[in-house]
Design an enzyme around this catalytic site. Structure first.
Site, PDB file in Angstrom:
ATOM      1  N   GLU A 116       0.801  -1.237   0.000  1.00  0.00           N
ATOM      2  CA  GLU A 116       0.000   0.000   0.000  1.00  0.00           C
ATOM      3  C   GLU A 116       0.829   1.281   0.000  1.00  0.00           C
ATOM      4  O   GLU A 116       0.559   2.201   0.771  1.00  0.00           O
ATOM      5  CB  GLU A 116      -0.960  -0.018   1.201  1.00  0.00           C
ATOM      6  CG  GLU A 116      -1.886  -1.215   1.177  1.00  0.00           C
ATOM      7  CD  GLU A 116      -2.784  -1.315   2.412  1.00  0.00           C
ATOM      8  OE1 GLU A 116      -2.710  -0.446   3.275  1.00  0.00           O
ATOM      9  OE2 GLU A 116      -3.562  -2.287   2.484  1.00  0.00           O
ATOM     10  N   ASN A 157       2.042  -5.203  -3.149  1.00  0.00           N
ATOM     11  CA  ASN A 157       0.636  -5.499  -2.864  1.00  0.00           C
ATOM     12  C   ASN A 157      -0.122  -4.203  -2.579  1.00  0.00           C
ATOM     13  O   ASN A 157       0.356  -3.356  -1.828  1.00  0.00           O
ATOM     14  CB  ASN A 157       0.592  -6.411  -1.617  1.00  0.00           C
ATOM     15  CG  ASN A 157      -0.767  -7.012  -1.343  1.00  0.00           C
ATOM     16  OD1 ASN A 157      -1.361  -7.628  -2.219  1.00  0.00           O
ATOM     17  ND2 ASN A 157      -1.266  -6.840  -0.125  1.00  0.00           N
ATOM     18  N   ASP A 225     -12.445  -9.911  -1.119  1.00  0.00           N
ATOM     19  CA  ASP A 225     -13.764  -9.966  -0.502  1.00  0.00           C
ATOM     20  C   ASP A 225     -14.661  -9.022  -1.290  1.00  0.00           C
ATOM     21  O   ASP A 225     -14.189  -8.063  -1.894  1.00  0.00           O
ATOM     22  CB  ASP A 225     -13.757  -9.663   1.007  1.00  0.00           C
ATOM     23  CG  ASP A 225     -12.980  -8.436   1.416  1.00  0.00           C
ATOM     24  OD1 ASP A 225     -12.827  -7.514   0.595  1.00  0.00           O
ATOM     25  OD2 ASP A 225     -12.527  -8.378   2.572  1.00  0.00           O
TER      26      ASP A 225
END
Ligand code: G3I
Length: 433
Positions: A116, A157, A225
């Site tokens: 991030e 990531n 998700d």
């Protein structure tokens, strides 16, 4: 050939419904919090792998591989690190990477080395104490990581990098392109893919995965998700990964809805009682419909194109670069050549072990391989990946999967397995076709 993983929380390993589902349904594990900086180095120079190892050991003893998450991140830093800056913070980051990666050397499938680091809307870097140590902090992290564990895939990531037209996606793409051009060691890009109404599944998700893969990195869906767990959207994500040969696998960020960091969104494949949801069935159907095949792979169904609600909220500062052509890694007319193979023990514990076999092509490219050996004792293979097993008793034969038979001259591919009994490193024979 792809993995399907989940995030695991160490505090839930005593919940038998949780471990039963996790063990039955997934073959890759990410520690949800336990391998992060605050958990593994609570005091400077004092490492604590208690909970990380609980997850690691549970995973490997159940035949699963492990993704490492995460080594350098502006969040979940211990207090001592939050108060550092400049060269001392840079050194602390390097020491942290070395400390954690040496503990797990040779045992982790892929590490989220940096997490991030990009700003949500500008396409540039996020401000953080790590960023303020100098713009080269990310490449220093990757170079440190490569030296610390040359066997782990090294990933960048991030979230909100799913929509190809978003500035953040372009920012990360340009960093990876630059790293590949300059030889900064990066092997993969993780797409967290936390989809919700503010950041919906985009119709160009497959394009994004393809474009990153065309830079010469693997892509992995690392924290999936989906708010409301639409069965169609879950199937779209799976089909998009299946359509990209370098998409290694998918990890959902938790097991049951009640385990989710966003439990109110009911975003996972199992409900709070452990029942399979409609999304579970659609994922399974998409996986079962996939036909493993040599490149070029058949293209699974195209997901519906972006609806207006998929449009970017942050507007891209510049238009996306054209998609680089994907060049085949092998000539389909390559002549068969010889091969050799070696086995190493990745990890062992009382009553079990994990091994990896490296298959190396000789002076010519090969289009298929078969590795054989005999156990001297009586280990039993409990799970094998990236290969197809035949043979029985002490004689073992493993041939390539459809997707990893082709190996360039002098190149390598690996397969692995877990076993019960004592680990051995027998001599291997390799036959190429
Ligand atoms: O364990 C303590 C508990 O003892 C305490 O009573 C409680 C009170 O707040 O906190 C508990 O710790 C929480 C921990 O999750 C375990 O549940 C932390 O406060 C909480 O901050 C932490 O949140 C995690 C979050 O990362 C932190 O940034 C989530 O579980 C975890 O799912 C989430 O994961 C991140 C990925 O690492 C990176 N990508 C985004 C993703 C979702 O935010």
């Amino acid at each position: 050939g792809r993995y399907f993983g989940t995030a695991i929380a160490s505090g839930k390993l005593g919940d038998s419904q949780y471990t039963t589902i996790a063990n039955r349904e997934f073959n890759m594990v990410t520690a949800e919090n336990e391998m992060k900086i605050d958990a593994t180095e609570p005091n400077r120079g004092q490492f604590d792998f208690t909970n990380a190892d609980r997850i690691y050991n549970w995973a490997v003893q159940n035949g699963k591989r492990v993704r490492g998450h995460t080594l350098a991140w502006h969040q979940q830093q211990p207090g001592w690190m939050q108060s550092l800056s400049g060269s001392s913070l840079r050194q602390a980051m390097i020491d942290h990477i070395n400390g954690v990666m040496s503990h797990y050397k040779g045992k982790i499938y892929a590490w989220d080395v940096v997490n991030e680091a990009y700003d949500d809307s500008s396409g540039g870097r996020r401000d953080s104490n790590l960023q303020r140590t100098g713009n080269d902090w990310i490449e220093v992290a990757f170079r440190t990581a490569r030296n610390a564990d040359p066997d782990a895939k090294l990933c960048y990531n991030d979230y909100n990098t799913d929509n190809w037209s978003w500035a953040k996606t372009q920012g990360v793409y340009n960093m990876v392109k630059d790293f590949k051009q300059r030889g900064v060691p990066i092997d993969c890009v993780g797409f967290q893919s936390h989809f919700n109404s503010g950041s919906p599944y985009p119709g160009n998700y497959r394009t994004t995965l393809q474009n990153f893969a065309a830079l010469g990195v693997d892509v992995q869906i690392t924290e999936l998700d989906i708010q409301g767990a639409s069965a169609q959207t879950y199937a779209n994500v799976v089909n998009d990964c299946l359509a990209v040969p370098r998409c290694n696998g998918i990890t959902t960020w938790g097991v049951r809805d009640s385990d989710s960091w966003r439990s109110g969104d009911t975003p996972l494949l199992f409900d709070g009682n452990g029942n399979k949801k409609a999304a579970y069935t659609s994922v399974l159907n998409a996986l079962n419909a996939a036909v493993p095949s040599d490149s070029p792979s058949p293209t699974p169904p195209v997901s519906p194109s972006a609806t207006p609600s998929d449009s970017p909220s942050p507007s891209p500062s510049d238009s996306p670069s054209p998609t680089p052509p994907v060049s085949p890694s092998q000539s389909p007319t390559a002549e068969p050549g010889g091969c050799s193979a070696t086995m190493r023990t990745v990890n062992s514990w009382p009553g079990g072990f994990q091994s990896e076999v490296t298959v190396r092509a000789g002076g010519s490219a090969i289009r298929g391989w078969t590795v054989s050996w005999n156990w001297s004792g009586s280990p039993t293979i409990t799970q094998l990946w990236n290969g197809v097993r035949s043979g029985s008793g002490s004689a073992v034969t493993v041939r390539n999967e459809s997707y990893n038979g082709t190996v360039a001259a002098g190149g390598t591919t690996t397969f692995g397995f877990t076993g019960s009994g004592g680990a051995e490193t027998p001599s291997l024979t390799c036959a190429a076709s």
